[in-house]
Scaffold this motif. Sequence first.
Motif, mmCIF file in Angstrom:
data_model
loop_
_atom_site.group_PDB
_atom_site.id
_atom_site.type_symbol
_atom_site.label_atom_id
_atom_site.label_comp_id
_atom_site.label_asym_id
_atom_site.label_seq_id
_atom_site.Cartn_x
_atom_site.Cartn_y
_atom_site.Cartn_z
ATOM 1 N N VAL A 201 0.195 -1.565 -0.263
ATOM 2 C CA VAL A 201 -0.205 0.495 -0.316
ATOM 3 C C VAL A 201 1.019 1.338 -0.115
ATOM 4 O O VAL A 201 0.693 1.758 0.155
ATOM 5 N N SER A 202 2.532 1.105 0.270
ATOM 6 C CA SER A 202 3.149 2.575 0.025
ATOM 7 C C SER A 202 3.062 2.976 -1.821
ATOM 8 O O SER A 202 2.624 2.231 -2.506
ATOM 9 N N LEU A 310 -0.885 7.746 2.811
ATOM 10 C CA LEU A 310 -2.159 7.668 2.901
ATOM 11 C C LEU A 310 -2.544 6.046 2.513
ATOM 12 O O LEU A 310 -3.230 6.009 3.617
ATOM 13 N N GLY A 311 -1.250 5.449 2.014
ATOM 14 C CA GLY A 311 -2.110 3.630 2.062
ATOM 15 C C GLY A 311 -1.913 3.024 2.807
ATOM 16 O O GLY A 311 -2.276 2.535 4.044
ATOM 17 N N VAL A 312 -0.436 3.790 4.085
ATOM 18 C CA VAL A 312 0.086 2.934 5.305
ATOM 19 C C VAL A 312 -1.406 3.487 6.483
ATOM 20 O O VAL A 312 -1.482 2.693 7.515
ATOM 21 N N ARG A 313 -1.309 4.812 5.928
ATOM 22 C CA ARG A 313 -2.296 4.795 7.309
ATOM 23 C C ARG A 313 -3.555 4.577 6.987
ATOM 24 O O ARG A 313 -4.651 4.478 8.242
ATOM 25 N N GLY A 316 -3.539 2.089 9.390
ATOM 26 C CA GLY A 316 -3.031 2.051 11.298
ATOM 27 C C GLY A 316 -1.892 1.850 11.654
ATOM 28 O O GLY A 316 -1.425 1.169 12.676
ATOM 29 N N ALA A 317 -1.009 2.912 10.039
ATOM 30 C CA ALA A 317 0.339 2.521 10.189
ATOM 31 C C ALA A 317 0.621 4.107 10.598
ATOM 32 O O ALA A 317 0.285 4.691 9.666
ATOM 33 N N ALA A 318 2.536 3.853 10.579
ATOM 34 C CA ALA A 318 3.424 4.549 10.936
ATOM 35 C C ALA A 318 4.630 4.077 10.515
ATOM 36 O O ALA A 318 4.941 3.093 11.287
ATOM 37 N N ALA A 344 7.176 1.144 8.476
ATOM 38 C CA ALA A 344 5.865 1.401 8.820
ATOM 39 C C ALA A 344 5.404 0.172 9.554
ATOM 40 O O ALA A 344 5.729 -0.907 8.943
ATOM 41 N N ALA A 345 5.145 0.320 10.391
ATOM 42 C CA ALA A 345 4.106 -0.346 11.863
ATOM 43 C C ALA A 345 3.275 -0.109 12.476
ATOM 44 O O ALA A 345 3.156 1.017 12.514
#
Length: 523
Positions: A201-202, A310-313, A316-318, A344-345
């Motif tokens: 999703v990145s 956006l995709g990572v968010r 629910g990740a950062a 990203a975790a």
Amino acid sequence: MNVPAGPPPSGGGSADGTRPASGDGWRRLAPRTVLVAALVMAGVATGAGLPAFIGLAGGRPVWQAFAWVLGGAALLVVGGSALDYVRWRRTRYRIGADRAELHTGLLLVKRRSLARERIRSVDLTADVLLRVLGLVKVRIGTGENTGAGESTLELDAVTREEGERLRRELLDRVAATAVPGAHREGELAVLDPAWIRYAPVSFVAPALGGAAVGALLQVSDWFGAQGKVIGWVRDRFLDTPVVWVIVALVAGACAAGVVGALGLWIEMWWNYRLEREPGGTLRVRRGLFTTRSLSIEERRLRGLELVEPLGVRTMGAARVDAVATGLAAGEDSGHADHRTLLPAAPRDTAEAVAAYILREAASPTRTARLTPHPPAARTRRLRWAVGAALAPVLVLALLGVLLTDVLLYVAAGCAVVVLPVAVLLGRDAYRSLGHGMSGGYLVARSGSVRRATVALQRGGVIGWTVKQSVFQRRAGLVTLTATTAAGAGAYSVYDAGESEGLGFADDAVPGLLGPFLDRRAEG
């Protein structure tokens, strides 16, 4: 920096370069670096030799074409190895009590040194070939952007043991003074293989998909088969509507991008480990084929940035990036992954690791109460988003009027799709705006496609830049930019309320804006 040349290395050094080559402390690179050059040249010769052989065999006997290719390959390998042997013979380094020195070159001799107290990083890198031969490339840096590589010394290559010895010796510091709060030592984070789910999703995935399609067309063109490839694809969709053809091709490119993103993530982050070493050094180790060891002194850390594409968010990740002085100077300054302390975790994990890194009980990005921005800021973001979406639609509509009605239908379809998306992104960008303080940190958040929340030490702010366009003045908004010697060098609070934003800046770093506010009040 030029320094007086020492006497040339003499005998007595060990073959692996882990002991001084002479009594005055000068050392040579590992002799196996010449073997690395030979193997690399052999790979280049093989890659270039195959198409050369095919081309030559078309107009002359096969044995003759093979002889030409073999002779050229031998010349390339021997010549490349000889040049690297000269480089090895003419390169020496020394780590003294006060300076790290490197002398290299034959016709153009370079003698450079770095003061040891200025050294801020010792990074170790090893690709597959270096790892097989037990070697690493060592990059010693001060973190200063002085240009022409003057702030770094690169040893290519030394033994793995020698690289670790150099890293420990050059980054040896007095143990950090006790700081109230969380003091987790040793391992701060380790790879969870489940984090790979964030790779597809990145933004890397669609970029790699497009690159794969371009590479396929380019390679087929090299072999004169591009027309056949296009024809084969056309035959597969002979009786299929154009819309479904486009959908299928985009889906195929996205699938290739997902596979590429997964492979890239594994290569970059496999064996990831974040540690705090004695003396206050954060060390990131990662990589599957090419291993990397990156070190950051905690005393250079001025804060952290929580980045949520956006995709990572949406999952629910950062990720966590360092805001530190002297990171990746020179030719590596464009590599954002040099600043990344955690890939990203899950957001809770990222917040916990951020707290460990900052030696805080909780991350400032979690504890800060962010002040929302005025509704006028939302209007500005909606205007920008809709304007950006309408620009290509208007171009297509104009071309449709001038050329063909088909483009008018395309413009209408694009408008139906992109305008709602633009409105959603504009509203999301407004909701992401916020600023506040948490203890010794000022916190600012902005962005939608790439939302970033920075926690910056208030003591690390060296100035404020206040910007107000004509439109912002009418709306009562102001953009405040905190300047610092760390990270990107400037972090902004966009479209804050004028009086509230100026008050926030004055409270965050008292005294910097005081005279300006006093004059404003008198006026």
